[in-house]
Design a protein around this motif. Structure first.
Motif, mmCIF file in Angstrom:
data_model
loop_
_atom_site.group_PDB
_atom_site.id
_atom_site.type_symbol
_atom_site.label_atom_id
_atom_site.label_comp_id
_atom_site.label_asym_id
_atom_site.label_seq_id
_atom_site.Cartn_x
_atom_site.Cartn_y
_atom_site.Cartn_z
ATOM 1 N N GLY A 1 -10.141 -115.028 27.616
ATOM 2 C CA GLY A 1 -9.206 -114.731 26.786
ATOM 3 C C GLY A 1 -8.512 -116.107 26.257
ATOM 4 N N THR A 2 -6.897 -115.397 25.854
ATOM 5 C CA THR A 2 -6.862 -116.570 24.505
ATOM 6 C C THR A 2 -5.683 -117.615 25.748
ATOM 7 O OG1 THR A 2 -4.295 -115.984 25.153
ATOM 8 C CG2 THR A 2 -5.119 -115.146 23.452
ATOM 9 N N SER B 1 -4.129 -117.570 33.907
ATOM 10 C CA SER B 1 -4.667 -117.150 34.428
ATOM 11 C C SER B 1 -5.049 -118.312 36.023
ATOM 12 C CB SER B 1 -6.001 -116.275 34.160
ATOM 13 O OG SER B 1 -5.558 -115.839 33.565
ATOM 14 N N TYR C 1 8.129 -114.625 28.600
ATOM 15 C CA TYR C 1 7.222 -114.965 27.825
ATOM 16 C C TYR C 1 7.551 -115.529 26.364
ATOM 17 C CZ TYR C 1 3.680 -112.900 31.988
ATOM 18 O OH TYR C 1 3.400 -113.126 32.578
ATOM 19 N N ASN D 1 -3.164 -117.256 27.961
ATOM 20 C CA ASN D 1 -3.215 -116.406 28.956
ATOM 21 C C ASN D 1 -4.526 -116.879 30.115
ATOM 22 O OD1 ASN D 1 -2.605 -113.748 29.241
ATOM 23 N ND2 ASN D 1 -3.425 -114.185 27.521
ATOM 24 N N LYS D 2 -5.280 -117.882 29.844
ATOM 25 C CA LYS D 2 -5.940 -118.793 30.894
ATOM 26 C C LYS D 2 -5.336 -119.709 31.465
ATOM 27 C CE LYS D 2 -8.994 -119.920 27.222
ATOM 28 N NZ LYS D 2 -10.461 -120.492 26.981
ATOM 29 N N TRP E 1 2.054 -115.549 21.087
ATOM 30 C CA TRP E 1 1.826 -114.723 22.176
ATOM 31 C C TRP E 1 1.742 -112.956 21.963
ATOM 32 C CZ3 TRP E 1 0.933 -114.736 27.349
ATOM 33 C CH2 TRP E 1 1.234 -113.777 27.784
ATOM 34 N N ARG F 1 0.376 -110.077 28.000
ATOM 35 C CA ARG F 1 -0.158 -110.786 29.409
ATOM 36 C C ARG F 1 -1.799 -109.824 29.465
ATOM 37 N NH1 ARG F 1 -3.402 -113.827 32.241
ATOM 38 N NH2 ARG F 1 -2.864 -114.635 34.164
ATOM 39 N N ASP F 2 -3.138 -110.635 28.951
ATOM 40 C CA ASP F 2 -4.158 -110.171 29.415
ATOM 41 C C ASP F 2 -5.241 -111.112 30.058
ATOM 42 O OD1 ASP F 2 -6.205 -108.498 28.464
ATOM 43 O OD2 ASP F 2 -6.529 -108.819 26.619
ATOM 44 N N TYR F 3 -5.624 -110.769 31.462
ATOM 45 C CA TYR F 3 -6.508 -111.630 32.240
ATOM 46 C C TYR F 3 -7.602 -110.393 32.455
ATOM 47 C CZ TYR F 3 -8.203 -112.869 36.966
ATOM 48 O OH TYR F 3 -8.902 -113.615 37.299
#
Length: 314
Positions: A179-180, A187, A155, A183-184, A166, A169-171
């Motif tokens: 999401g950013t 996903s 990452y 992250n989108k 960054w 990871r945020d989902y």
């Protein structure tokens, strides 16, 4: 009663192998029907025909209507059907497999049900991610730690490479838009990758829920397999798109389409099949060609099905 018309059901040996097919096609807000051996897709832009036997997975998004005859064709050709939510980030249901044999499934269940063999397969999965290193003596805790460090480093490397902010990871599956951009993109691309892996797994007759690293979920094995390819396919793609796509563009849709373009050469699906054969220790020459149905017998043999047995047969 009116006799059904149309082409005859193809023989299994006449169908393209799963590794030779297009990875996936995503459709939304369309009506899907059948004409001979192809799907007819009607949307606001017109009508297109898709030869169904070349598709690995058909992803059906919101607003799709599909006829019984179209589903029948998909089932006959072994094309997986997956009903997904908006932007493809939710999984609702799937259709039948291509394989008519339980060879792969039985092998998967055998290896997964024993602690030692399950650990062996899990180690082989991690070994694929660490080429040139020997991880076959590490514990699961050590393997998870090394894998976590590898992904975090990846990452950071991709963020630096594409100059993308960054943090982590945020989902949130219930709030895709929150999401950013990166992250989108991750996903959306990962879900498309799950669809590809899922199609190969079920096409070979294996169980998506019978995982070796992941457990307790109906797609545990899908996550196991997809994790083998994220570092090559979805992670670099997500950071690249985050650096290129503008705020008014749909980065999820673009990520899904771009992943499909990168898989169009068929190399990924072929690689998944080869890796599954390696992990399950199945000879690549053992191609599933026919249906084999027997009755299990506790004396260590199989007996014919479709026979009306009597006590004298015991």
């Amino acid at each position: 009663m009116t006799e059904m018309t149309g082409p005859k059901k193809p023989e299994l040996t006449e169908l393209p192998r799963i590794e030779d097919r297009v990875s996936f096609i995503y459709l939304e807000h369309a009506k899907i029907n059948r004409q001979d051996g192809a799907l007819t897709v009607i949307d606001s832009r017109g009508i297109i025909r898709i030869p169904v036997a070349i598709i690995g997975t058909l992803l059906l998004g919101p607003g799709t209507e599909i006829s019984h005859r179209a589903v029948e064709l998909l089932g006959d050709t072994g094309t997986s059907i997956i009903w997904v939510g908006e932007r493809g980030v939710r999984f609702y249901a799937n259709g039948r497999p291509l394989a008519h044999s339980t060879k792969y499934l039985e092998r998967q269940a055998l290896l997964c049900s024993n602690r030692n063999t399950r650990l062996m397969v899990a180690r082989k999965m991690y070994q694929i991610r660490f080429p040139g290193e020997d991880v076959m003596k590490l514990t699961m805790q050590q393997l998870r730690g090394r894998e976590g460090a590898r992904i975090r480093n990846l990452y950071r490397q991709e963020a630096k490479r594409y100059d993308v902010d960054w943090t982590k990871r945020d989902y949130d599956p219930n709030n895709f838009e929150g999401g950013t951009p990166v992250n989108k993109a991750l996903s959306a691309a990962n879900v498309a990758l799950y669809g590809i892996c899922h199609s190969v797994i079920v096409a070979l007759g294996m169980a998506p829920g019978l995982g070796f690293v992941h457990t307790g979920h109906d797609k545990a094995f899908v996550y196991d397999v997809a994790d083998l390819y994220k570092a090559e396919y979805t992670i670099p793609l997500a950071f690249q798109l985050a650096s290129e796509v503008t705020e008014d563009e749909d980065i999820g849709r673009i990520a899904r389409l771009e992943l499909r373009n990168r898989c169009v050469d068929g190399k990924l699906m072929k690689k998944i099949v080869e890796d599954l054969q390696y992990l399950m220790e199945i000879n690549p020459e053992e191609v599933i060609k026919t249906e084999t149905i027997n009755l299990w017998d506790d004396k260590g043999k199989l007996v014919k099905y479709g026979v009306n047995y009597t006590e004298g047969d015991l």
